[in-house]
Motif scaffolding. Sequence first.
Motif, PDB file in Angstrom:
ATOM      1  N   THR A   1     -59.635  63.613  67.738  1.00 22.62           N
ATOM      2  CA  THR A   1     -59.638  65.075  67.795  1.00 22.62           C
ATOM      3  C   THR A   1     -60.386  65.635  66.588  1.00 22.62           C
ATOM      4  OG1 THR A   1     -57.487  65.169  66.692  1.00 22.62           O
ATOM      5  CG2 THR A   1     -57.489  65.228  69.105  1.00 22.62           C
ATOM      6  N   TYR A   2     -60.991  66.774  66.812  1.00 25.39           N
ATOM      7  CA  TYR A   2     -61.778  67.444  65.781  1.00 25.39           C
ATOM      8  C   TYR A   2     -60.897  67.798  64.589  1.00 25.39           C
ATOM      9  CZ  TYR A   2     -64.586  70.985  63.449  1.00 25.39           C
ATOM     10  OH  TYR A   2     -65.273  71.707  62.506  1.00 25.39           O
ATOM     11  N   GLN A   3     -61.395  67.530  63.374  1.00 23.68           N
ATOM     12  CA  GLN A   3     -60.650  67.843  62.155  1.00 23.68           C
ATOM     13  C   GLN A   3     -61.346  68.888  61.290  1.00 23.68           C
ATOM     14  OE1 GLN A   3     -60.031  64.016  60.236  1.00 23.68           O
ATOM     15  NE2 GLN A   3     -58.071  63.788  61.290  1.00 23.68           N
TER      16      GLN A   3
ATOM     17  N   GLU B   1     -55.175  55.123  60.675  1.00 24.76           N
ATOM     18  CA  GLU B   1     -56.003  56.059  61.428  1.00 24.76           C
ATOM     19  C   GLU B   1     -57.451  55.631  61.337  1.00 24.76           C
ATOM     20  OE1 GLU B   1     -55.728  59.963  59.646  1.00 24.76           O
ATOM     21  OE2 GLU B   1     -55.730  59.091  57.661  1.00 24.76           O
ATOM     22  N   VAL B   2     -58.261  56.168  62.224  1.00 27.27           N
ATOM     23  CA  VAL B   2     -59.705  55.985  62.174  1.00 27.27           C
ATOM     24  C   VAL B   2     -60.361  57.356  62.279  1.00 27.27           C
ATOM     25  CG1 VAL B   2     -59.710  53.636  63.102  1.00 27.27           C
ATOM     26  CG2 VAL B   2     -59.942  55.569  64.652  1.00 27.27           C
ATOM     27  N   PHE B   3     -61.563  57.409  61.773  1.00 28.04           N
ATOM     28  CA  PHE B   3     -62.348  58.635  61.805  1.00 28.04           C
ATOM     29  C   PHE B   3     -63.657  58.369  62.514  1.00 28.04           C
ATOM     30  CE2 PHE B   3     -59.761  58.670  57.964  1.00 28.04           C
ATOM     31  CZ  PHE B   3     -59.119  59.885  58.093  1.00 28.04           C
ATOM     32  N   GLY B   4     -64.242  59.421  63.026  1.00 29.90           N
ATOM     33  CA  GLY B   4     -65.586  59.364  63.567  1.00 29.90           C
ATOM     34  C   GLY B   4     -66.315  60.603  63.114  1.00 29.90           C
ATOM     35  N   GLU B   5     -67.544  60.423  62.659  1.00 29.35           N
ATOM     36  CA  GLU B   5     -68.326  61.563  62.202  1.00 29.35           C
ATOM     37  C   GLU B   5     -69.627  61.625  62.981  1.00 29.35           C
ATOM     38  OE1 GLU B   5     -66.823  62.406  57.736  1.00 29.35           O
ATOM     39  OE2 GLU B   5     -68.555  61.069  57.898  1.00 29.35           O
ATOM     40  N   VAL B   6     -69.977  62.832  63.423  1.00 33.76           N
ATOM     41  CA  VAL B   6     -71.208  63.034  64.176  1.00 33.76           C
ATOM     42  C   VAL B   6     -71.902  64.299  63.697  1.00 33.76           C
ATOM     43  CG1 VAL B   6     -70.398  61.851  66.249  1.00 33.76           C
ATOM     44  CG2 VAL B   6     -70.074  64.294  66.051  1.00 33.76           C
ATOM     45  N   VAL B   7     -73.222  64.266  63.773  1.00 32.36           N
ATOM     46  CA  VAL B   7     -74.002  65.479  63.526  1.00 32.36           C
ATOM     47  C   VAL B   7     -73.671  66.458  64.651  1.00 32.36           C
ATOM     48  CG1 VAL B   7     -76.364  66.393  63.445  1.00 32.36           C
ATOM     49  CG2 VAL B   7     -75.806  64.245  62.297  1.00 32.36           C
TER      50      VAL B   7
ATOM     51  N   LEU C   1     -66.332  60.284  71.233  1.00 32.57           N
ATOM     52  CA  LEU C   1     -65.175  60.324  70.335  1.00 32.57           C
ATOM     53  C   LEU C   1     -63.970  60.983  71.006  1.00 32.57           C
ATOM     54  CD1 LEU C   1     -66.863  61.189  66.923  1.00 32.57           C
ATOM     55  CD2 LEU C   1     -65.971  58.974  67.674  1.00 32.57           C
ATOM     56  N   THR C   2     -64.190  62.076  71.711  1.00 30.13           N
ATOM     57  CA  THR C   2     -63.049  62.737  72.360  1.00 30.13           C
ATOM     58  C   THR C   2     -62.513  61.901  73.521  1.00 30.13           C
ATOM     59  OG1 THR C   2     -64.500  64.141  73.710  1.00 30.13           O
ATOM     60  CG2 THR C   2     -63.732  65.051  71.609  1.00 30.13           C
TER      61      THR C   2
ATOM     62  N   GLY D   1     -60.644  62.530  64.121  1.00 30.47           N
ATOM     63  CA  GLY D   1     -59.697  61.517  63.659  1.00 30.47           C
ATOM     64  C   GLY D   1     -58.715  61.125  64.747  1.00 30.47           C
ATOM     65  N   LEU D   2     -58.127  59.949  64.572  1.00 27.19           N
ATOM     66  CA  LEU D   2     -57.136  59.436  65.508  1.00 27.19           C
ATOM     67  C   LEU D   2     -56.122  58.602  64.740  1.00 27.19           C
ATOM     68  CD1 LEU D   2     -56.207  58.805  68.479  1.00 27.19           C
ATOM     69  CD2 LEU D   2     -57.687  56.790  68.335  1.00 27.19           C
ATOM     70  N   SER D   3     -54.853  58.930  64.893  1.00 19.77           N
ATOM     71  CA  SER D   3     -53.784  58.140  64.306  1.00 19.77           C
ATOM     72  C   SER D   3     -53.539  56.917  65.200  1.00 19.77           C
ATOM     73  CB  SER D   3     -52.499  58.954  64.214  1.00 19.77           C
ATOM     74  OG  SER D   3     -51.438  58.126  63.795  1.00 19.77           O
TER      75      SER D   3
END
Length: 171
Positions: free
Chosen positions: A150-152, A128-134, A144-145, A166-168
Amino acid sequence: MTIITETPRLLIRRFTLDDAAAVYHFNSPEEVNRYTGDAGMCTTVDQARGIITDIWLKEYQQYGYARWAVVLKETGQIIGFCGFKYEPHLNGTDIGYRLHPDFWGKGYATEANQACLEYARRNMDFKEVFGEVVAENHASARVLTKLGLTYQLQYQEDGFTIHRYGLSLKD
């Protein structure tokens, strides 16, 4: 020069020390780092060279990946970075991007990172990968969407509300 992947408009490749002026150029506008926590970290070409040497080149060696250069095929200009970074606080891989403001709103961040995700599915062992944003960075959240993340959750850090997506990559 190690090319990772490409799109009709973009070439995605590893950074080299020859890219220091370009790294400085896309990092120098104040609005680029408004939501990154990196404000003031790249105010000279020498600091850009340090980012390439001390972060990206080391991560290429240590993890086999790090942020990659986003190059316009038409001109050969480096307009920013895209791709992956191992993040210990995630115990996983972050997908990220940063572009010079002259190239915002043209679909380059989505296009570059979609190519990175396709590359990862074929060539990397990410589950999986993650993305983080303020939270206030609505444009990056939209990217990201669009990429399928999708929002976690959300958390507070350094006075900011951070949204994690996150995204699987495995079925």
